[in-house]
Design a protein around this motif. Structure first.
Motif, PDB file in Angstrom:
ATOM      1  N   ILE A   1       0.839  -1.203   0.000  1.00 13.17           N
ATOM      2  CA  ILE A   1       0.000   0.000   0.000  1.00 13.17           C
ATOM      3  C   ILE A   1       0.868   1.245   0.000  1.00 13.17           C
ATOM      4  CG2 ILE A   1      -1.641   1.336   1.381  1.00 13.17           C
ATOM      5  CD1 ILE A   1      -2.851  -1.354   2.263  1.00 13.17           C
ATOM      6  N   ILE A   2       1.933   1.244   0.795  1.00 15.12           N
ATOM      7  CA  ILE A   2       2.838   2.396   0.861  1.00 15.12           C
ATOM      8  C   ILE A   2       3.515   2.623  -0.487  1.00 15.12           C
ATOM      9  CG2 ILE A   2       4.981   3.262   1.871  1.00 15.12           C
ATOM     10  CD1 ILE A   2       4.153   1.795   4.479  1.00 15.12           C
ATOM     11  N   VAL A   3       4.013   1.526  -1.097  1.00 20.02           N
ATOM     12  CA  VAL A   3       4.714   1.637  -2.378  1.00 20.02           C
ATOM     13  C   VAL A   3       3.782   2.158  -3.462  1.00 20.02           C
ATOM     14  CG1 VAL A   3       5.823   0.319  -4.225  1.00 20.02           C
ATOM     15  CG2 VAL A   3       6.430  -0.118  -1.837  1.00 20.02           C
TER      16      VAL A   3
ATOM     17  N   LEU B   1      -6.728  -2.474 -21.644  1.00 15.68           N
ATOM     18  CA  LEU B   1      -6.822  -1.888 -20.303  1.00 15.68           C
ATOM     19  C   LEU B   1      -8.093  -2.330 -19.594  1.00 15.68           C
ATOM     20  CD1 LEU B   1      -5.507   1.780 -20.722  1.00 15.68           C
ATOM     21  CD2 LEU B   1      -4.343  -0.194 -19.705  1.00 15.68           C
ATOM     22  N   ALA B   2      -9.168  -2.526 -20.344  1.00 13.37           N
ATOM     23  CA  ALA B   2     -10.398  -3.037 -19.733  1.00 13.37           C
ATOM     24  C   ALA B   2     -10.160  -4.442 -19.189  1.00 13.37           C
ATOM     25  CB  ALA B   2     -11.528  -3.048 -20.758  1.00 13.37           C
ATOM     26  N   GLU B   3      -9.365  -5.222 -19.891  1.00 10.81           N
ATOM     27  CA  GLU B   3      -9.040  -6.585 -19.433  1.00 10.81           C
ATOM     28  C   GLU B   3      -8.172  -6.569 -18.180  1.00 10.81           C
ATOM     29  OE1 GLU B   3     -10.136  -9.374 -20.545  1.00 10.81           O
ATOM     30  OE2 GLU B   3     -10.665  -9.191 -22.670  1.00 10.81           O
ATOM     31  N   SER B   4      -7.255  -5.603 -18.097  1.00 14.20           N
ATOM     32  CA  SER B   4      -6.264  -5.630 -17.011  1.00 14.20           C
ATOM     33  C   SER B   4      -6.605  -4.743 -15.816  1.00 14.20           C
ATOM     34  CB  SER B   4      -4.889  -5.233 -17.552  1.00 14.20           C
ATOM     35  OG  SER B   4      -4.913  -3.900 -18.058  1.00 14.20           O
ATOM     36  N   ASN B   5      -7.291  -3.630 -16.034  1.00  8.23           N
ATOM     37  CA  ASN B   5      -7.493  -2.657 -14.961  1.00  8.23           C
ATOM     38  C   ASN B   5      -8.679  -2.940 -14.061  1.00  8.23           C
ATOM     39  OD1 ASN B   5      -5.367  -1.350 -16.170  1.00  8.23           O
ATOM     40  ND2 ASN B   5      -6.387   0.631 -16.343  1.00  8.23           N
ATOM     41  N   LEU B   6      -9.710  -3.569 -14.605  1.00  9.70           N
ATOM     42  CA  LEU B   6     -10.943  -3.759 -13.837  1.00  9.70           C
ATOM     43  C   LEU B   6     -10.838  -4.956 -12.905  1.00  9.70           C
ATOM     44  CD1 LEU B   6     -13.382  -3.016 -16.758  1.00  9.70           C
ATOM     45  CD2 LEU B   6     -13.329  -1.746 -14.603  1.00  9.70           C
TER      46      LEU B   6
ATOM     47  N   GLY C   1      -7.842 -12.117  -5.721  1.00  9.50           N
ATOM     48  CA  GLY C   1      -7.509 -11.966  -4.318  1.00  9.50           C
ATOM     49  C   GLY C   1      -7.526 -10.516  -3.887  1.00  9.50           C
ATOM     50  N   LEU C   2      -7.562 -10.313  -2.579  1.00  8.80           N
ATOM     51  CA  LEU C   2      -7.668  -8.970  -2.019  1.00  8.80           C
ATOM     52  C   LEU C   2      -6.478  -8.096  -2.394  1.00  8.80           C
ATOM     53  CD1 LEU C   2      -9.379  -7.131  -0.222  1.00  8.80           C
ATOM     54  CD2 LEU C   2      -8.143  -8.035   1.766  1.00  8.80           C
ATOM     55  N   VAL C   3      -5.280  -8.651  -2.381  1.00  8.99           N
ATOM     56  CA  VAL C   3      -4.079  -7.879  -2.704  1.00  8.99           C
ATOM     57  C   VAL C   3      -4.158  -7.349  -4.138  1.00  8.99           C
ATOM     58  CG1 VAL C   3      -1.590  -8.001  -3.094  1.00  8.99           C
ATOM     59  CG2 VAL C   3      -2.570  -9.020  -1.037  1.00  8.99           C
ATOM     60  N   THR C   4      -4.583  -8.204  -5.063  1.00 12.49           N
ATOM     61  CA  THR C   4      -4.682  -7.796  -6.467  1.00 12.49           C
ATOM     62  C   THR C   4      -5.710  -6.689  -6.635  1.00 12.49           C
ATOM     63  OG1 THR C   4      -4.090 -10.018  -7.211  1.00 12.49           O
ATOM     64  CG2 THR C   4      -5.163  -8.587  -8.812  1.00 12.49           C
ATOM     65  N   ILE C   5      -6.851  -6.823  -5.988  1.00 12.66           N
ATOM     66  CA  ILE C   5      -7.906  -5.819  -6.127  1.00 12.66           C
ATOM     67  C   ILE C   5      -7.472  -4.496  -5.503  1.00 12.66           C
ATOM     68  CG2 ILE C   5     -10.253  -5.206  -5.428  1.00 12.66           C
ATOM     69  CD1 ILE C   5     -10.975  -8.154  -5.738  1.00 12.66           C
TER      70      ILE C   5
ATOM     71  N   SER D   1      -4.475  -3.411  -5.259  1.00 15.53           N
ATOM     72  CA  SER D   1      -3.466  -2.821  -6.142  1.00 15.53           C
ATOM     73  C   SER D   1      -4.119  -2.130  -7.337  1.00 15.53           C
ATOM     74  CB  SER D   1      -2.471  -3.883  -6.611  1.00 15.53           C
ATOM     75  OG  SER D   1      -3.076  -4.799  -7.514  1.00 15.53           O
ATOM     76  N   LYS D   2      -5.215  -2.673  -7.833  1.00 17.56           N
ATOM     77  CA  LYS D   2      -5.901  -2.058  -8.977  1.00 17.56           C
ATOM     78  C   LYS D   2      -6.547  -0.731  -8.579  1.00 17.56           C
ATOM     79  CE  LYS D   2      -6.675  -6.176 -11.786  1.00 17.56           C
ATOM     80  NZ  LYS D   2      -7.632  -7.011 -12.534  1.00 17.56           N
ATOM     81  N   PHE D   3      -7.069  -0.654  -7.369  1.00 16.57           N
ATOM     82  CA  PHE D   3      -7.626   0.605  -6.888  1.00 16.57           C
ATOM     83  C   PHE D   3      -6.508   1.618  -6.625  1.00 16.57           C
ATOM     84  CE2 PHE D   3     -11.510  -1.687  -6.454  1.00 16.57           C
ATOM     85  CZ  PHE D   3     -12.516  -0.735  -6.369  1.00 16.57           C
ATOM     86  N   LEU D   4      -5.435   1.165  -6.007  1.00 18.89           N
ATOM     87  CA  LEU D   4      -4.318   2.065  -5.727  1.00 18.89           C
ATOM     88  C   LEU D   4      -3.724   2.623  -7.018  1.00 18.89           C
ATOM     89  CD1 LEU D   4      -2.518   0.103  -2.869  1.00 18.89           C
ATOM     90  CD2 LEU D   4      -3.804   2.223  -2.636  1.00 18.89           C
ATOM     91  N   TYR D   5      -3.685   1.808  -8.051  1.00 16.80           N
ATOM     92  CA  TYR D   5      -3.160   2.272  -9.333  1.00 16.80           C
ATOM     93  C   TYR D   5      -3.986   3.431  -9.889  1.00 16.80           C
ATOM     94  CZ  TYR D   5      -1.650   2.344 -14.181  1.00 16.80           C
ATOM     95  OH  TYR D   5      -1.175   2.751 -15.408  1.00 16.80           O
ATOM     96  N   GLN D   6      -5.276   3.446  -9.572  1.00 16.58           N
ATOM     97  CA  GLN D   6      -6.143   4.520 -10.028  1.00 16.58           C
ATOM     98  C   GLN D   6      -6.098   5.740  -9.095  1.00 16.58           C
ATOM     99  OE1 GLN D   6      -7.579   4.427 -12.878  1.00 16.58           O
ATOM    100  NE2 GLN D   6      -7.335   2.255 -13.365  1.00 16.58           N
ATOM    101  N   GLY D   7      -5.277   5.656  -8.057  1.00 22.12           N
ATOM    102  CA  GLY D   7      -5.219   6.754  -7.098  1.00 22.12           C
ATOM    103  C   GLY D   7      -6.285   6.660  -6.029  1.00 22.12           C
ATOM    104  N   LEU D   8      -6.908   5.488  -5.887  1.00 18.40           N
ATOM    105  CA  LEU D   8      -7.962   5.270  -4.911  1.00 18.40           C
ATOM    106  C   LEU D   8      -7.432   4.422  -3.755  1.00 18.40           C
ATOM    107  CD1 LEU D   8     -10.822   4.475  -7.449  1.00 18.40           C
ATOM    108  CD2 LEU D   8     -10.522   6.605  -6.165  1.00 18.40           C
TER     109      LEU D   8
END
Length: 338
Positions: free
Chosen positions: A12-14, A162-167, A173-177, A179-186
């Motif tokens: 999360i920090i990274v 990007l629709a295949e990879s970002n959503l 798993g929780l870590v993957t999800i 990371s996808k939100f964090l990538y969006q700045g969320l």
């Protein structure tokens, strides 16, 4: 357990540090609340009226529009790219595995766009229409109000990859999800709050089969009510695809399926979340932060409403810098202007 928590905290920090640069544009978008005040003053009235008609006709339409907005913003930012059809010169996002069986509501957007083109031709972008319509959809089924910053342009491109990879998907798993939100700045808080949108809407058998034939019984406990619910889900969704079984649907919140409330979190606390990805927020071994947030929103509906509103604004502010430079206001939300 502690080592897993430490790893997730480090991730999360990274990702938070990376997001400072990856989403610098999204943190301060050129959007304003009064963007259409002089050019299309009846904008909000028109969208509200059309959404009210749609939701009265079928409450599920609220969830369809909300999901469209989410799927739009996670790919290239909130730029209306999810609305584009395939053409000879453009590959849209609708046929991505994450979209093909889960998105609908396009005709509602078309109707709103047609009304606005009659009233204010060439003024209101499809991306802004979708953002306002999502807010109105939530309100119409009992959810909170929030102000919607406006001024987005419609993209002239789309991205199926990007629709295949970002959503996020239902069995990740929780870590993957996260990371996808964090990538969006969320943030993780945004993720848990935005997942509360599953308090309305339906899911297909294919989306929850792995859950109900997996650890549903373990998370929900051996009580009669949960077992009855599980048996009903299995009657809807056979263990292997049979005929049209894979397309059978059920509500993600069976208690109040057409009401936007915090019932979704109550179900997670009871171990009755329909999707693996949702239940992991409460029951996952590394979900220490998400576990506490689920408990908080289950206990305090006002806290959920406030955070959901804040997180929706934050998600809506994920911008596509390319669209602000080369974007347009589409005349038809399904096709770029010629």
């Amino acid at each position: 357990m502690r080592s897993s928590q430490s790893i997730l905290q480090l991730m999360i920090i990274v990702f938070s540090i990376l997001n400072t640069s990856l989403h610098a544009i999204a943190s301060d978008p050129p959007l304003t609340l009064d963007y259409y005040a002089s050019t299309c003053p009846t904008l909000f009235e028109i969208i509200k009226k059309e959404m009210k008609c749609s939701v009265l006709a079928d409450p599920r339409n609220a969830a369809l529009i909300l999901r469209l907005h989410f799927h739009d913003c996670f790919v290239q930012g909130c730029d209306g790219s999810v609305l584009l059809e395939d053409t000879i010169n453009l590959q849209g996002e609708k046929k991505a595995s994450t979209n093909i069986n889960s998105l609908n509501g396009f005709r509602i957007v078309d109707r709103i766009k047609n009304k606005l083109e009659s009233e204010c031709p060439g003024i209101v972008s499809c991306a802004d229409i979708l953002t306002i319509a999502a807010r109105d959809a939530v309100i119409l089924v009992g959810g909170p109000y929030w102000d919607v910053p406006l001024g987005r342009k419609d993209s002239v491109t789309a991205s199926l990859p990007l629709a295949e990879s970002n959503l996020p998907t239902q069995n990740e798993g929780l870590v993957t999800i996260i990371s996808k939100f964090l990538y969006q700045g969320l943030s993780v808080t945004d993720m848990v709050a935005l997942s509360g949108a599953h308090t309305i809407g339906m899911a297909r058998c294919e989306s929850f089969r792995e859950r109900i034939y997996g650890d549903f019984g373990a998370t929900s406990g051996k009580n009669l009510l949960s077992e009855t619910y599980l048996n009903s889900l299995k009657s809807i969704c056979p263990p292997t695809p049979v005929g049209e079984g894979k397309n059978n649907i059920t509500a993600m919140d069976y208690v109040t399926p057409n009401l936007f409330d915090n019932s979704f979190y109550h179900l997670l606390v009871k171990g009755e979340g329909l999707l693996n990805s949702d239940q992991e927020m409460y029951s996952g071994v590394i979900g220490f932060q998400t576990h506490e947030l689920v408990k908080k929103y289950a206990a305090d509906p006002l806290a959920f409403f406030q955070q959901f509103s804040d997180s929706m604004v934050k998600m809506g502010n994920i911008t596509n810098s390319e669209s602000f430079v080369n974007g347009e206001v589409r005349k038809n939300c399904r096709f770029v202007n010629t």
